[in-house]
Design a protein around this motif. Structure first.
Motif, PDB file in Angstrom:
ATOM      1  N   ALA A  54      68.834  10.045-100.042  1.00 28.10           N
ATOM      2  CA  ALA A  54      69.412   8.753 -99.671  1.00 28.10           C
ATOM      3  C   ALA A  54      68.357   7.651 -99.715  1.00 28.10           C
ATOM      4  N   SER A  55      67.130   7.977 -99.333  1.00 30.16           N
ATOM      5  CA  SER A  55      66.058   6.975 -99.362  1.00 30.16           C
ATOM      6  C   SER A  55      65.837   6.439-100.765  1.00 30.16           C
ATOM      7  N   PHE A  56      65.897   7.338-101.753  1.00 32.62           N
ATOM      8  CA  PHE A  56      65.647   6.925-103.134  1.00 32.62           C
ATOM      9  C   PHE A  56      66.905   6.386-103.815  1.00 32.62           C
ATOM     10  N   ALA A  57      68.079   6.630-103.209  1.00 31.64           N
ATOM     11  CA  ALA A  57      69.318   6.145-103.806  1.00 31.64           C
ATOM     12  C   ALA A  57      69.638   4.708-103.399  1.00 31.64           C
ATOM     13  N   VAL A  58      68.964   4.187-102.376  1.00 33.27           N
ATOM     14  CA  VAL A  58      69.199   2.802-101.941  1.00 33.27           C
ATOM     15  C   VAL A  58      68.769   1.863-103.070  1.00 33.27           C
ATOM     16  N   PRO A  59      69.627   0.912-103.444  1.00 36.97           N
ATOM     17  CA  PRO A  59      69.239  -0.038-104.491  1.00 36.97           C
ATOM     18  C   PRO A  59      67.978  -0.808-104.096  1.00 36.97           C
ATOM     19  N   VAL A  60      67.211  -1.235-105.091  1.00 37.45           N
ATOM     20  CA  VAL A  60      65.933  -1.913-104.846  1.00 37.45           C
ATOM     21  C   VAL A  60      66.109  -3.136-103.955  1.00 37.45           C
ATOM     22  N   ALA A  61      67.159  -3.925-104.220  1.00 37.85           N
ATOM     23  CA  ALA A  61      67.381  -5.132-103.406  1.00 37.85           C
ATOM     24  C   ALA A  61      67.617  -4.756-101.945  1.00 37.85           C
ATOM     25  N   GLY A  62      68.344  -3.671-101.708  1.00 39.60           N
ATOM     26  CA  GLY A  62      68.579  -3.222-100.335  1.00 39.60           C
ATOM     27  C   GLY A  62      67.313  -2.737 -99.672  1.00 39.60           C
ATOM     28  N   ALA A  63      66.494  -1.995-100.420  1.00 39.24           N
ATOM     29  CA  ALA A  63      65.222  -1.506 -99.874  1.00 39.24           C
ATOM     30  C   ALA A  63      64.300  -2.677 -99.532  1.00 39.24           C
ATOM     31  N   LEU A  64      64.315  -3.716-100.372  1.00 37.17           N
ATOM     32  CA  LEU A  64      63.482  -4.905-100.095  1.00 37.17           C
ATOM     33  C   LEU A  64      63.978  -5.637 -98.855  1.00 37.17           C
ATOM     34  N   GLN A  65      65.282  -5.670 -98.645  1.00 39.42           N
ATOM     35  CA  GLN A  65      65.821  -6.297 -97.437  1.00 39.42           C
ATOM     36  C   GLN A  65      65.389  -5.537 -96.186  1.00 39.42           C
ATOM     37  N   VAL A  66      65.442  -4.210 -96.261  1.00 40.44           N
ATOM     38  CA  VAL A  66      64.994  -3.390 -95.129  1.00 40.44           C
ATOM     39  C   VAL A  66      63.521  -3.639 -94.859  1.00 40.44           C
ATOM     40  N   LEU A  67      62.716  -3.664 -95.914  1.00 38.73           N
ATOM     41  CA  LEU A  67      61.283  -3.915 -95.778  1.00 38.73           C
ATOM     42  C   LEU A  67      61.019  -5.286 -95.156  1.00 38.73           C
ATOM     43  N   ALA A  68      61.750  -6.304 -95.596  1.00 41.25           N
ATOM     44  CA  ALA A  68      61.580  -7.655 -95.046  1.00 41.25           C
ATOM     45  C   ALA A  68      61.973  -7.689 -93.574  1.00 41.25           C
ATOM     46  N   PHE A  69      63.058  -6.996 -93.219  1.00 42.73           N
ATOM     47  CA  PHE A  69      63.508  -6.966 -91.826  1.00 42.73           C
ATOM     48  C   PHE A  69      62.484  -6.261 -90.932  1.00 42.73           C
ATOM     49  N   VAL A  70      61.971  -5.130 -91.402  1.00 43.85           N
ATOM     50  CA  VAL A  70      60.956  -4.400 -90.636  1.00 43.85           C
ATOM     51  C   VAL A  70      59.687  -5.250 -90.495  1.00 43.85           C
ATOM     52  N   GLY A  71      59.304  -5.934 -91.570  1.00 44.99           N
ATOM     53  CA  GLY A  71      58.149  -6.824 -91.502  1.00 44.99           C
ATOM     54  C   GLY A  71      58.344  -7.938 -90.502  1.00 44.99           C
ATOM     55  N   PHE A  72      59.545  -8.520 -90.464  1.00 44.39           N
ATOM     56  CA  PHE A  72      59.856  -9.565 -89.483  1.00 44.39           C
ATOM     57  C   PHE A  72      59.730  -9.021 -88.065  1.00 44.39           C
ATOM     58  N   LEU A  73      60.310  -7.837 -87.828  1.00 50.08           N
ATOM     59  CA  LEU A  73      60.211  -7.231 -86.498  1.00 50.08           C
ATOM     60  C   LEU A  73      58.762  -6.973 -86.114  1.00 50.08           C
ATOM     61  N   GLU A  74      57.985  -6.463 -87.062  1.00 53.74           N
ATOM     62  CA  GLU A  74      56.582  -6.126 -86.793  1.00 53.74           C
ATOM     63  C   GLU A  74      55.758  -7.365 -86.460  1.00 53.74           C
ATOM     64  N   LEU A  75      55.996  -8.441 -87.191  1.00 54.03           N
ATOM     65  CA  LEU A  75      55.174  -9.642 -87.020  1.00 54.03           C
ATOM     66  C   LEU A  75      55.610 -10.530 -85.868  1.00 54.03           C
ATOM     67  N   PHE A  76      56.921 -10.563 -85.570  1.00 54.73           N
ATOM     68  CA  PHE A  76      57.398 -11.559 -84.617  1.00 54.73           C
ATOM     69  C   PHE A  76      58.124 -11.014 -83.398  1.00 54.73           C
ATOM     70  N   VAL A  77      58.636  -9.803 -83.458  1.00 57.65           N
ATOM     71  CA  VAL A  77      59.458  -9.311 -82.355  1.00 57.65           C
ATOM     72  C   VAL A  77      58.792  -8.160 -81.616  1.00 57.65           C
ATOM     73  N   MET A  78      58.414  -7.114 -82.327  1.00 61.46           N
ATOM     74  CA  MET A  78      57.885  -5.905 -81.691  1.00 61.46           C
ATOM     75  C   MET A  78      56.420  -6.083 -81.313  1.00 61.46           C
ATOM     76  N   LYS A  79      56.188  -6.982 -80.377  1.00 57.29           N
ATOM     77  CA  LYS A  79      54.825  -7.265 -79.939  1.00 57.29           C
ATOM     78  C   LYS A  79      54.759  -7.102 -78.432  1.00 57.29           C
ATOM     79  N   ASP A  80      53.616  -6.644 -77.962  1.00 54.70           N
ATOM     80  CA  ASP A  80      53.413  -6.586 -76.523  1.00 54.70           C
ATOM     81  C   ASP A  80      52.075  -7.247 -76.208  1.00 54.70           C
ATOM     82  N   SER A  81      51.661  -7.148 -74.970  1.00 51.35           N
ATOM     83  CA  SER A  81      50.454  -7.865 -74.562  1.00 51.35           C
ATOM     84  C   SER A  81      49.199  -7.362 -75.254  1.00 51.35           C
ATOM     85  N   THR A  82      49.231  -6.153 -75.824  1.00 49.12           N
ATOM     86  CA  THR A  82      48.040  -5.642 -76.507  1.00 49.12           C
ATOM     87  C   THR A  82      47.844  -6.272 -77.878  1.00 49.12           C
TER      88      THR A  82
END
Length: 201
Positions: A108-136
């Motif tokens: 299933a990971s490899f069957a996801v269309p490239v555009a969909g995989a890029l959207q997931v990557l962008a969403f995870v990047g957004f979470l990593e940079l702006f949301v999933m942050k703590d005091s450390t």
């Protein structure tokens, strides 16, 4: 000459003695009472990563452990839900590929269309940079390492007493560690082709 050889042997022997034994054991004691040092292993530090007693390093590693545990908890549930043939309704792309057409696991990971995989990557990047942050790592000071509420979400956490909070932290650590091992096992057996042997018929 004999005394020089003897002195050399003493020096060589001294090179292999644990000179900082007391320092490292006292540094390790700093973390033996930390949350997560639970039975049956207790404080588990086989590689000596935090043997120097560095609290900042320990907090960073705890932050990473909590985050990876949460990701793996979601991953195990997602894997098992898809393996039970439960999928999002509708299509994953404009060509008519349904979510249910993807299957589950590595395929299933490899069957996801490239555009969909890029959207997931962008969403995870957004979470990593702006949301999933703590005091450390630069967010507003939280109550604990891994506190991703950032002053916005609470879900009743502040109404709990300290003992309940400690219990919930311990449960999350144990479940996160278990999920990391479970995700690894699912990935390995999926690749080996025998993952279905572990599911009920």
């Amino acid at each position: 000459m004999k005394s020089a050889i003897f002195a050399t042997l003493i020096a060589l022997a001294a090179a292999f003695t644990p000179a900082s034994q007391k320092a490292s054991s006292s540094a390790l004691k700093a973390f033996k009472e930390e949350l997560g040092a639970q039975a049956p292993l207790g404080f588990f530090n086989p590689l000596g990563i935090v043997a120097d007693g560095d609290q900042a390093k320990f907090d960073h590693l705890r932050y990473v452990e909590i985050k990876h545990g949460r990701i793996c908890m979601l991953g195990v549930v997602g894997y098992l839900v898809n393996a039970a043939s439960i999928y999002l309704p509708g299509d994953i792309d404009y060509s008519g590929t349904k979510f249910s057409d993807l299957g589950y696991g590595w395929d299933a990971s490899f069957a996801v269309p490239v555009a969909g995989a890029l959207q997931v990557l962008a969403f995870v990047g957004f979470l990593e940079l702006f949301v999933m942050k703590d005091s450390t790592n630069g967010a507003e000071p939280g109550e604990f390492v891994g506190d991703f509420r950032n002053g916005a979400l609470d879900f009743g956490w502040d109404s709990l007493d300290e003992e309940t909070k400690l219990t919930k932290h311990a449960v999350e650590l144990i479940q996160g560690r278990t999920a990391q091992m479970g995700m690894l096992a699912l990935m390995v057996h999926d690749k080996l082709g025998n993952v279905k042997d572990f599911f009920p018929n």
